[in-house]
Design a protein around this motif. Structure first.
Motif, mmCIF file in Angstrom:
data_model
loop_
_atom_site.group_PDB
_atom_site.id
_atom_site.type_symbol
_atom_site.label_atom_id
_atom_site.label_comp_id
_atom_site.label_asym_id
_atom_site.label_seq_id
_atom_site.Cartn_x
_atom_site.Cartn_y
_atom_site.Cartn_z
ATOM 1 N N ARG A 282 -19.443 3.295 -0.843
ATOM 2 C CA ARG A 282 -19.961 4.935 -0.901
ATOM 3 C C ARG A 282 -19.722 5.577 0.227
ATOM 4 N NH1 ARG A 282 -22.737 6.454 -5.723
ATOM 5 N NH2 ARG A 282 -23.400 4.618 -6.924
ATOM 6 N N LEU A 283 -20.430 4.917 1.414
ATOM 7 C CA LEU A 283 -20.229 5.712 2.702
ATOM 8 C C LEU A 283 -18.679 5.987 2.918
ATOM 9 C CD1 LEU A 283 -21.570 6.886 5.176
ATOM 10 C CD2 LEU A 283 -21.529 4.460 5.932
ATOM 11 N N GLY A 284 -17.935 5.122 2.938
ATOM 12 C CA GLY A 284 -16.575 5.272 3.298
ATOM 13 C C GLY A 284 -15.890 6.384 2.300
ATOM 14 N N LEU A 285 -16.141 6.289 1.188
ATOM 15 C CA LEU A 285 -15.542 7.276 0.215
ATOM 16 C C LEU A 285 -16.191 8.653 0.466
ATOM 17 C CD1 LEU A 285 -15.635 5.147 -3.132
ATOM 18 C CD2 LEU A 285 -13.830 5.976 -1.736
ATOM 19 N N LEU B 228 -6.211 2.284 2.853
ATOM 20 C CA LEU B 228 -5.144 3.003 2.221
ATOM 21 C C LEU B 228 -5.525 4.503 1.813
ATOM 22 C CD1 LEU B 228 -2.663 2.888 0.467
ATOM 23 C CD2 LEU B 228 -4.095 2.258 -1.547
ATOM 24 N N LEU B 229 -6.573 5.077 1.505
ATOM 25 C CA LEU B 229 -7.043 6.282 1.142
ATOM 26 C C LEU B 229 -6.882 7.260 2.404
ATOM 27 C CD1 LEU B 229 -9.695 5.688 -1.603
ATOM 28 C CD2 LEU B 229 -7.329 6.358 -1.925
ATOM 29 N N LEU C 214 3.891 12.544 2.552
ATOM 30 C CA LEU C 214 2.579 12.388 2.748
ATOM 31 C C LEU C 214 1.488 13.438 2.265
ATOM 32 C CD1 LEU C 214 2.983 10.676 6.221
ATOM 33 C CD2 LEU C 214 2.162 9.549 4.313
ATOM 34 N N ALA C 215 2.077 14.675 2.566
ATOM 35 C CA ALA C 215 1.463 15.820 2.064
ATOM 36 C C ALA C 215 0.957 15.809 0.526
ATOM 37 C CB ALA C 215 1.960 17.121 2.312
ATOM 38 N N ALA C 216 2.135 15.329 -0.120
ATOM 39 C CA ALA C 216 2.030 15.104 -1.788
ATOM 40 C C ALA C 216 1.109 14.293 -1.960
ATOM 41 C CB ALA C 216 3.623 14.933 -2.357
ATOM 42 N N VAL C 217 0.808 13.088 -1.468
ATOM 43 C CA VAL C 217 -0.216 12.203 -1.827
ATOM 44 C C VAL C 217 -1.440 12.705 -1.336
ATOM 45 C CG1 VAL C 217 -1.011 9.852 -1.366
ATOM 46 C CG2 VAL C 217 1.655 10.295 -1.316
ATOM 47 N N GLU C 218 -1.615 13.246 -0.104
ATOM 48 C CA GLU C 218 -2.796 13.725 0.075
ATOM 49 C C GLU C 218 -3.405 14.761 -0.887
ATOM 50 O OE1 GLU C 218 -4.701 15.327 4.610
ATOM 51 O OE2 GLU C 218 -2.410 15.220 4.337
ATOM 52 N N GLU D 199 0.784 -1.041 -0.074
ATOM 53 C CA GLU D 199 -0.042 -0.035 -0.132
ATOM 54 C C GLU D 199 0.994 1.269 -0.008
ATOM 55 O OE1 GLU D 199 -0.581 -2.598 1.698
ATOM 56 O OE2 GLU D 199 -2.815 -3.196 1.518
ATOM 57 N N LEU D 200 1.811 1.138 0.980
ATOM 58 C CA LEU D 200 2.733 2.514 0.716
ATOM 59 C C LEU D 200 3.543 2.657 -0.445
ATOM 60 C CD1 LEU D 200 4.320 1.993 4.444
ATOM 61 C CD2 LEU D 200 2.595 3.771 3.842
#
Length: 387
Positions: A226-229, A141-142, A194-198, A109-110
Motif C-alpha cells: 500500500r505504501l509503495g503504490l 516494475l511500475l 516508455l511514455a506510452a506505458v506511463e 518485466e520489459l
C-alpha cells in the motif's frame, strides 16, 4: 479501456484471482484481456486453457495472452544491432546472432510493459487484467517507465539533441562516421514507448487489486505494498483476502491456529473482500466461477496529491501526499531544484514539483494520519509581493 493490475505477496494466489476476475468480467458481458508474463503457464492452468505467445480465446469475450520474453528480447537486440551497425563497425565489435541470445534478468518485466502498452493502444477490449509479479518486483516494475525516462533525459537532454542536424557535416569534416544520430533516434523511440506505458499507468481508469492470504506475513506485505503504490499515486481498487478458511475451522481441527490467525487479520483489514479456500487449486471455468472475487468497479478512485492554499492563514502552501502505513522515522525529503525526492521505508521516488511550488522553499513537513504534509513558503525573490 479500464486497466486492473493484480499483485500481492508471492504464493498468495494472485494469478488465480487475476483469472477469476477476468472470467467474472467476461461472463458479465465485458470484453476482457488477461495478460501475464510468467514463464510457467500458471495462468493457463487456472483458466483451464493453455496460453502462449499469441492471444488465445478462452471463452466468449475472454482472451488470454502470455507474451514471450525471449523472442521479444532477441528482436530488440537484433533491431538495436541493425541501427547501431556504424558504431559497432567503428569500435570493431562483432554482432551476436539471434540464436545465441538468451534473455537477461528483467526482460520478462520489459516484455510485460510493452504488451500492456500494445493492449491499451489496440483498444480491442474494455478491460485489461494484468497478472503482475509478486509485490516487491511489481512495485519496481511500475516504477521503471518513469525512472528510465528520467535517466534518458539526463543522459541525452532534448537541448543536446537539437544539434543533431550538424552531425552529418561534422562527420564529413572529421572523415569518420558519426554514430550519434542512431543513438538519438533510439533514445527518442525508447522515450516514446516508455511514455506510452506511463500514460497507461497514470490513466484515471487504472487501479490495483491487492491479493494476500490473511496472516502476519500477509499483513506486513499488504502494508508495504500500500505504501509503495501510494508513493506511485496508484489507487488500490480492492484488497482480496484469498484462501480464507471457514470460521468453524478456528474452533476445532488441525487448522485451528491458522484459521484463528486469518480471522484476527481479517478484523484489521476493514473492507477486504474474502475469497474462500476451495480445498484444492482452482482449475477451469467452474472453479473460477466459485471464487467470490469482487466485481470490477466501473471507474477507479484516483490518488490525489492536492496543494492547499494557506497563504492567508499561515503564509504557506501545503502539499498533501497520502502515504498510508508510513513511519515517521523512515521518511526522508530532499528538495533538488524543481524536484522533491521522497523516501518512505524501502521506497523512493523523485517527483516534479507542481508549478506553483517551484517558486517556494520547503518550510517543513509533518506526517499525520497516513498523510505527508509538506509546507512551502513563497520565495520573495521569485514571488513578488502582490501576486
Amino acid at each position: 479501456m479500464r486497466t486492473l493490475l493484480i499483485t500481492g505477496p508471492g504464493g498468495s494466489g494472485r494469478t488465480t484471482i487475476a483469472a477469476a476476475t477476468a472470467h467474472q468480467a467476461a461472463a458479465g458481458g465485458i470484453r476482457t484481456l488477461v495478460l501475464s508474463a510468467d514463464r510457467s503457464d500458471t495462468l493457463g492452468a487456472a483458466l483451464g486453457t493453455r496460453t502462449g505467445t499469441s492471444p488465445v480465446r478462452v471463452a466468449p469475450r475472454l482472451t488470454a495472452w502470455r507474451p514471450d520474453a525471449a523472442a521479444g528480447f532477441r528482436d530488440d537486440l537484433t533491431g538495436f544491432q541493425d541501427r547501431a551497425a556504424t558504431l559497432l563497425d567503428l569500435v570493431g565489435a562483432s554482432r551476436l546472432d539471434p540464436e545465441e541470445v538468451t534473455p537477461l534478468p528483467g526482460s520478462e518485466e520489459l516484455t510485460l510493459l510493452r504488451a500492456l502498452r500494445d493492449a491499451a493502444l489496440a483498444e480491442a477490449h474494455d478491460l485489461l487484467v494484468v497478472d503482475l509479479p509478486p509485490a516487491p518486483r511489481a512495485l519496481a516494475l511500475l516504477a521503471l517507465p518513469e525512472e528510465l525516462r528520467r535517466y534518458l533525459r539526463r543522459l541525452l537532454p532534448p537541448e543536446r539533441q537539437a544539434a543533431r542536424a550538424l552531425r552529418p557535416m561534422l562527420g564529413r569534416l572529421a572523415g569518420v562516421p558519426m554514430p550519434a544520430e542512431q543513438l538519438y533516434e533510439t533514445t527518442a523511440r525508447w522515450d516514446l514507448e516508455l511514455a506510452a506505458v506511463e500514460a497507461v499507468l497514470a490513466d484515471r481508469r487504472t487501479a490495483v487489486r491487492l491479493v494476500a492470504e490473511p496472516g502476519p506475513a500477509g499483513a506486513d506485505a499488504v502494508r508495504d505494498a500500500r505504501l509503495g503504490l501510494a508513493l506511485r499515486a496508484l489507487p488500490v481498487e480492492a484488497l482480496v483476502a484469498n484462501r480464507v478458511l471457514p470460521e468453524e475451522a478456528a474452533h476445532a481441527g488441525p487448522l485451528t491456529g491458522i484459521a484463528a490467525q486469518q480471522h484476527k487479520v481479517l478484523g484489521e483489514w476493514s473492507g477486504a473482500a474474502t475469497v474462500a479456500h476451495l480445498g484444492h487449486d482452482p482449475r477451469g471455468a467452474e472453479d473460477l466461477g466459485a471464487l467470490a472475487v469482487p466485481a470490477v468497479n466501473p471507474a477507479a478512485s484516483p490518488v490525489e496529491w492536492p496543494v492547499v492554499d494557506r497563504l492567508a492563514q499561515d503564509g504557506v502552501l501545503v502539499w498533501h501526499i497520502p502515504l498510508p502505513g508510513a513511519i515517521r522515522e523512515e521518511l526522508d525529503l530532499v528538495r533538488r531544484g524543481d524536484e522533491l525526492v521522497v523516501s518512505a521505508g524501502p521506497f523512493r521516488r523523485i517527483v516534479a514539483l507542481p508549478s506553483v511550488l517551484r517558486r517556494c522553499g520547503v518550510d517543513g513537513a509533518a506526517l499525520r494520519d497516513g498523510e505527508l504534509c509538506v509546507r512551502f513558503a513563497p520565495d520573495p525573490g521569485l514571488w513578488p509581493r502582490g501576486q
